[in-house]
Write an enzyme that holds these catalytic residues in place. Sequence first.
Site, PDB file in Angstrom:
ATOM      1  N   TYR A 121      -4.090   1.607  15.972  1.00 50.26           N
ATOM      2  CA  TYR A 121      -2.815   1.587  16.680  1.00 50.26           C
ATOM      3  C   TYR A 121      -2.922   1.332  18.175  1.00 50.26           C
ATOM      4  O   TYR A 121      -2.006   0.774  18.765  1.00 50.26           O
ATOM      5  CB  TYR A 121      -2.072   2.920  16.462  1.00 50.26           C
ATOM      6  CG  TYR A 121      -1.457   3.034  15.085  1.00 50.26           C
ATOM      7  CD1 TYR A 121      -0.173   2.555  14.847  1.00 50.26           C
ATOM      8  CD2 TYR A 121      -2.160   3.574  14.019  1.00 50.26           C
ATOM      9  CE1 TYR A 121       0.402   2.630  13.588  1.00 50.26           C
ATOM     10  CE2 TYR A 121      -1.597   3.648  12.750  1.00 50.26           C
ATOM     11  CZ  TYR A 121      -0.319   3.175  12.539  1.00 50.26           C
ATOM     12  OH  TYR A 121       0.241   3.238  11.297  1.00 50.26           O
TER      13      TYR A 121
ATOM     14  N   GLU B  48      -3.355  -0.236   8.223  1.00 49.39           N
ATOM     15  CA  GLU B  48      -2.161   0.120   9.000  1.00 49.39           C
ATOM     16  C   GLU B  48      -2.296  -0.413  10.414  1.00 49.39           C
ATOM     17  O   GLU B  48      -3.354  -0.291  11.034  1.00 49.39           O
ATOM     18  CB  GLU B  48      -1.979   1.645   9.145  1.00 49.39           C
ATOM     19  CG  GLU B  48      -1.458   2.346   7.933  1.00 49.39           C
ATOM     20  CD  GLU B  48      -1.302   3.854   8.164  1.00 49.39           C
ATOM     21  OE1 GLU B  48      -1.019   4.274   9.308  1.00 49.39           O
ATOM     22  OE2 GLU B  48      -1.478   4.598   7.189  1.00 49.39           O
TER      23      GLU B  48
ATOM     24  N   ASN C  27      -7.197   1.942   9.998  1.00 44.74           N
ATOM     25  CA  ASN C  27      -5.873   2.059  10.609  1.00 44.74           C
ATOM     26  C   ASN C  27      -6.069   2.039  12.109  1.00 44.74           C
ATOM     27  O   ASN C  27      -6.808   2.850  12.656  1.00 44.74           O
ATOM     28  CB  ASN C  27      -5.181   3.373  10.202  1.00 44.74           C
ATOM     29  CG  ASN C  27      -4.813   3.401   8.730  1.00 44.74           C
ATOM     30  OD1 ASN C  27      -4.976   2.411   8.021  1.00 44.74           O
ATOM     31  ND2 ASN C  27      -4.317   4.536   8.278  1.00 44.74           N
TER      32      ASN C  27
ATOM     33  N   ARG D 298       0.854  -1.186   0.000  1.00 47.89           N
ATOM     34  CA  ARG D 298       0.000   0.000   0.000  1.00 47.89           C
ATOM     35  C   ARG D 298       0.888   1.233   0.000  1.00 47.89           C
ATOM     36  O   ARG D 298       1.770   1.365   0.843  1.00 47.89           O
ATOM     37  CB  ARG D 298      -0.894  -0.016   1.251  1.00 47.89           C
ATOM     38  CG  ARG D 298      -1.667   1.261   1.437  1.00 47.89           C
ATOM     39  CD  ARG D 298      -2.629   1.225   2.622  1.00 47.89           C
ATOM     40  NE  ARG D 298      -3.252   2.532   2.711  1.00 47.89           N
ATOM     41  CZ  ARG D 298      -3.185   3.352   3.767  1.00 47.89           C
ATOM     42  NH1 ARG D 298      -2.577   2.967   4.882  1.00 47.89           N
ATOM     43  NH2 ARG D 298      -3.734   4.540   3.722  1.00 47.89           N
TER      44      ARG D 298
ATOM     45  N   GLU E  24      -7.224   8.479   6.583  1.00 50.16           N
ATOM     46  CA  GLU E  24      -7.472   9.100   7.882  1.00 50.16           C
ATOM     47  C   GLU E  24      -7.977  10.545   7.823  1.00 50.16           C
ATOM     48  O   GLU E  24      -7.289  11.473   8.270  1.00 50.16           O
ATOM     49  CB  GLU E  24      -6.206   9.043   8.746  1.00 50.16           C
ATOM     50  CG  GLU E  24      -5.671   7.638   8.941  1.00 50.16           C
ATOM     51  CD  GLU E  24      -4.506   7.571   9.922  1.00 50.16           C
ATOM     52  OE1 GLU E  24      -3.941   8.617  10.274  1.00 50.16           O
ATOM     53  OE2 GLU E  24      -4.170   6.461  10.345  1.00 50.16           O
TER      54      GLU E  24
ATOM     55  N   HIS F 122      -2.772  11.030   1.034  1.00 50.88           N
ATOM     56  CA  HIS F 122      -2.246  10.804   2.391  1.00 50.88           C
ATOM     57  C   HIS F 122      -1.608  12.121   2.849  1.00 50.88           C
ATOM     58  O   HIS F 122      -0.404  12.215   3.043  1.00 50.88           O
ATOM     59  CB  HIS F 122      -1.255   9.639   2.378  1.00 50.88           C
ATOM     60  CG  HIS F 122      -0.957   9.044   3.731  1.00 50.88           C
ATOM     61  ND1 HIS F 122      -1.035   7.690   3.994  1.00 50.88           N
ATOM     62  CD2 HIS F 122      -0.566   9.616   4.902  1.00 50.88           C
ATOM     63  CE1 HIS F 122      -0.697   7.448   5.265  1.00 50.88           C
ATOM     64  NE2 HIS F 122      -0.402   8.608   5.835  1.00 50.88           N
TER      65      HIS F 122
HETATM   66  C1  GBH Z   1      -0.877   6.903  11.023  1.00 51.53           C
HETATM   67  O1  GBH Z   1      -1.813   7.682  11.724  1.00 51.53           O
HETATM   68  C2  GBH Z   1      -0.535   7.584   9.718  1.00 51.53           C
HETATM   69  O2  GBH Z   1      -1.440   7.189   8.694  1.00 51.53           O
HETATM   70  C3  GBH Z   1       0.882   7.346   9.251  1.00 51.53           C
HETATM   71  O3  GBH Z   1       1.204   8.230   8.217  1.00 51.53           O
HETATM   72  C4  GBH Z   1       1.829   7.496  10.421  1.00 51.53           C
HETATM   73  O4  GBH Z   1       3.173   7.380  10.064  1.00 51.53           O
HETATM   74  C5  GBH Z   1       1.463   6.446  11.441  1.00 51.53           C
HETATM   75  O5  GBH Z   1       0.161   6.692  11.887  1.00 51.53           O
HETATM   76  C6  GBH Z   1       2.343   6.448  12.667  1.00 51.53           C
HETATM   77  O6  GBH Z   1       2.196   7.628  13.398  1.00 51.53           O
HETATM   78  O7  GBH Z   1      -1.972   9.350  21.960  1.00 51.53           O
HETATM   79  O8  GBH Z   1      -2.862   7.285  22.787  1.00 51.53           O
HETATM   80  O9  GBH Z   1      -4.355   9.067  22.073  1.00 51.53           O
HETATM   81  C7  GBH Z   1      -2.096   7.267  13.032  1.00 51.53           C
HETATM   82  C8  GBH Z   1      -3.229   8.035  13.682  1.00 51.53           C
HETATM   83  C9  GBH Z   1      -3.976   9.124  15.639  1.00 51.53           C
HETATM   84  C10 GBH Z   1      -3.141   6.927  15.851  1.00 51.53           C
HETATM   85  C11 GBH Z   1      -3.672   9.411  17.067  1.00 51.53           C
HETATM   86  C12 GBH Z   1      -2.858   7.138  17.327  1.00 51.53           C
HETATM   87  C13 GBH Z   1      -3.188   8.684  19.200  1.00 51.53           C
HETATM   88  C14 GBH Z   1      -3.095   7.656  20.283  1.00 51.53           C
HETATM   89  N1  GBH Z   1      -3.052   8.161  15.107  1.00 51.53           N
HETATM   90  N2  GBH Z   1      -3.655   8.206  17.887  1.00 51.53           N
HETATM   91  S1  GBH Z   1      -3.069   8.381  21.912  1.00 51.53           S
END
Ligand code: GBH
Length: 461
Positions: free
Chosen positions: A296, A368, A294, A75, A165, A119
């Site tokens: 995390y 992601e 995505n 991707r 996003e 992006h």
């Molecule tokens: C992605 O976004 C992006 O698509 C990518 O480009 C980037 O490199 C990658 O993340 C890594 O950063 O602080 O515990 O509240 C991620 C979007 C939004 C995910 C904020 C985590 C905060 C967690 N992020 N979120 S917290």
Amino acid sequence: MKQFPEGFTWGTATASYQIEGGWNAEGKGPSIWDAFTQTPGKITEGGTGEVTCDHYHLMEADVKLMADMGLKAYRFSLSWSRIMPTGRGGVNPAGIAFYSRLLDELAKHDITPWVTLYHWDLPLALQLELDGWLNPVMADHFRDYARVCFENFGDRVQHWITFNEPWVIAIMGHNNGIMAPGRQSVTEPYLVAHQLLRSHGQAVDLYRREFQSAQGGQIGITNNCDWREPKTDSPADQAAAQRALEFFLGWFADPIYLGDYPAVMRERLGDRLPEFSHEDRRLLLGSSDFFGLNHYSTLYAEEKSAAEMDQQSPYGNGGISEDQDVQLSMDPSWQVTSMQWSVVPWGCAKLLQWIDQRYGHPPIVITENGCALEDELIDGEVHDPARAKFITGYVSACHDAIQQGVDLRGYFVWTLMDNFEWACGFTKRFGLHYTDYETRKRYPKDSARVFAEIATRNGVG
Ligand code: GBH
């Protein structure tokens, strides 16, 4: 050994501004990220994407890295201002040629491309001339850009993603201003989100009417969402967690799957939340062939009025917290990554369930998932056991969700190689390959091997 369904997609992901470099090479126009990174104080240690992984010049070698790992899906995103230097009007032939070569190279190695149109690297001219995503006319320009992409690349692309996003563009670009274009407002995020959704609708409509039957691909959008776990089992906290998810993911997914913004947003935001016209609504409803996600991290959610809220809390990332009356927090027992994001694999399984139920069992693709952790380079190899454990944990959670009936179709690890991490600059290490920016060399990681093993065990490569 956990086995995934046949045809499950295993891949890695990147984004144009984070890896390409070549910021002004061969006719490329500047993007809002070129301008933002050149603004003093915006990026840790003053990093920029001017060179980053130099993928623009090392593309063939990077595709070979993927092939050597046995990956079958990749991707990546297109840089709009490389293709159209001012965002509208003229096309840059060198930009078209670059992505065309990339697609051919991937085909040569039997790697399936998943292409994101946007992006975050908006052509700077569109920001200066039109106020970027605040302007309703952007939907027309995005559709015209999408047309150029479908025409030039659609014969080789079966998986399109319109936006990566939109939540980040709205909140981090227009509320807390951490990301380009760096605006700080409590009204603009909702206006920007609205135009992003309309633009998505226009591009999908164009693809379906003029390209899909001939080219046979799928098109969708990728939203990001972290899980929100009720802090206690009180009804108030349960409602707070649900509200937080609706303000986070429902904001973008409800209009696409259910036809309008969540009712709780309408109640709380009143006039600050725009209305969809009849036509917008028609184009949006059902406008994603798959649910791109995505994911995390996870946080607790608890009910708290804006007045009682701990203003020092670092977790401003849940949207505009005053609009939600939700306080976010972390469990002291949770591990965190170098970016302070919690490692909670079960949160991933719960989120997949939530999506499955709310949106009527859609096919989901995790576009992601990954983590930033410090790595050690010893004898030309990167040791990152904690990252290998992270990947195994989250992939297992995906497997659990599938066992429970979720229609999960793929998983892309973020990222193929260490890259420019937006406002954090170069300080964080994420991906499968360590990048030495001085020598532009990439070194393999333990986690890359672990990931490749999981994929291979599941019949890929
Ligand atoms: C992605 O976004 C992006 O698509 C990518 O480009 C980037 O490199 C990658 O993340 C890594 O950063 O602080 O515990 O509240 C991620 C979007 C939004 C995910 C904020 C985590 C905060 C967690 N992020 N979120 S917290």
